[in-house]
Design a protein around this motif. Structure first.
Motif, PDB file in Angstrom:
ATOM      1  N   SER A  59      42.948  32.363  39.475  1.00 32.37           N
ATOM      2  CA  SER A  59      41.762  33.178  39.239  1.00 32.37           C
ATOM      3  C   SER A  59      40.981  33.311  40.539  1.00 32.37           C
ATOM      4  CB  SER A  59      40.884  32.560  38.151  1.00 32.37           C
ATOM      5  OG  SER A  59      40.451  31.279  38.551  1.00 32.37           O
ATOM      6  N   LEU A  60      40.624  34.525  40.841  1.00 26.83           N
ATOM      7  CA  LEU A  60      39.859  34.846  42.043  1.00 26.83           C
ATOM      8  C   LEU A  60      38.418  35.094  41.648  1.00 26.83           C
ATOM      9  CD1 LEU A  60      39.638  35.693  45.058  1.00 26.83           C
ATOM     10  CD2 LEU A  60      40.232  37.993  44.320  1.00 26.83           C
TER      11      LEU A  60
ATOM     12  N   VAL B 148      44.109  35.468  50.108  1.00 29.31           N
ATOM     13  CA  VAL B 148      43.284  34.462  49.444  1.00 29.31           C
ATOM     14  C   VAL B 148      43.583  33.090  50.034  1.00 29.31           C
ATOM     15  CG1 VAL B 148      43.126  35.746  47.274  1.00 29.31           C
ATOM     16  CG2 VAL B 148      44.946  34.084  47.579  1.00 29.31           C
ATOM     17  N   VAL B 149      42.672  32.158  49.820  1.00 31.81           N
ATOM     18  CA  VAL B 149      42.852  30.773  50.249  1.00 31.81           C
ATOM     19  C   VAL B 149      43.090  29.916  49.019  1.00 31.81           C
ATOM     20  CG1 VAL B 149      41.770  28.800  51.374  1.00 31.81           C
ATOM     21  CG2 VAL B 149      41.402  31.087  52.281  1.00 31.81           C
ATOM     22  N   VAL B 150      44.234  29.229  49.018  1.00 30.16           N
ATOM     23  CA  VAL B 150      44.570  28.301  47.944  1.00 30.16           C
ATOM     24  C   VAL B 150      44.130  26.914  48.394  1.00 30.16           C
ATOM     25  CG1 VAL B 150      46.422  27.356  46.532  1.00 30.16           C
ATOM     26  CG2 VAL B 150      46.559  29.715  47.336  1.00 30.16           C
ATOM     27  N   PRO B 151      43.308  26.212  47.622  1.00 40.88           N
ATOM     28  CA  PRO B 151      42.812  24.893  48.040  1.00 40.88           C
ATOM     29  C   PRO B 151      43.936  23.889  48.252  1.00 40.88           C
ATOM     30  CG  PRO B 151      41.698  25.639  46.039  1.00 40.88           C
ATOM     31  CD  PRO B 151      42.799  26.607  46.324  1.00 40.88           C
TER      32      PRO B 151
ATOM     33  N   VAL C 273      45.040  28.207  39.196  1.00 46.26           N
ATOM     34  CA  VAL C 273      44.371  27.693  40.388  1.00 46.26           C
ATOM     35  C   VAL C 273      43.216  28.623  40.758  1.00 46.26           C
ATOM     36  CG1 VAL C 273      44.676  27.150  42.828  1.00 46.26           C
ATOM     37  CG2 VAL C 273      46.518  26.685  41.225  1.00 46.26           C
ATOM     38  N   ALA C 274      42.071  28.049  41.049  1.00 54.80           N
ATOM     39  CA  ALA C 274      40.929  28.852  41.482  1.00 54.80           C
ATOM     40  C   ALA C 274      41.051  29.096  42.988  1.00 54.80           C
ATOM     41  CB  ALA C 274      39.627  28.130  41.171  1.00 54.80           C
TER      42      ALA C 274
END
Length: 135
Positions: free
Chosen positions: A63-64, A77-80, A88-89
């Motif tokens: 989810s973005l 996007v950046v994935v933690p 994954v947020a």
């Protein structure tokens, strides 16, 4: 003595760096290319879009926290770090949650003011009560 202690605190705070005031410009995660699956309109707060991306060699959905993208649009996007599984947020590459370049100077200015106020309080306490002069 109080002025020296205040100056020492300010000096140490200046050289402690941005981490002292919670400022971090480092990207915490991995940058990947994602495709928007379910766009969200920007009509209300808390919009979240569903995105699909390749992470760890397998397709993943997340989810973005954003809005206004078109279905099928590709965005970075950046994935933690340490993220696993679906849901994954992620956040857009060009955004950083809660970051402001004005925080360090403002935090340092507030620190200087508090040191000055503490020094003035010590001065007033040590000086004692003023006795009015009688004429």
């Amino acid at each position: 003595m109080a002025a020296g202690a205040g100056l020492l605190v300010i000096f140490l705070a200046w050289f402690a760096g941005p981490g002292l005031f919670g400022i971090s410009n480092e990207t915490q995660g991995t940058t990947v290319r994602a495709e928007v699956l379910e766009p969200a309109p920007c009509t209300g707060g808390g919009a979240s879009e569903k995105v699909k991306f390749e992470f760890g060699g397998k397709p993943t959905e997340g989810s973005l926290n954003g809005c206004g993208h078109g279905k099928g649009e590709r965005i970075d996007v950046v994935v933690p770090d340490g993220a696993s599984g679906d849901g994954v947020a992620v956040h857009a590459v060009d955004t950083t949650a809660g970051a402001s370049d004005a925080r360090r100077p403002l935090g340092l200015a507030l620190l200087v003011f508090s040191c000055f106020a503490g020094g003035m309080y010590v001065f007033l306490v040590l000086r004692g009560p003023r006795v009015p002069a009688t004429a």
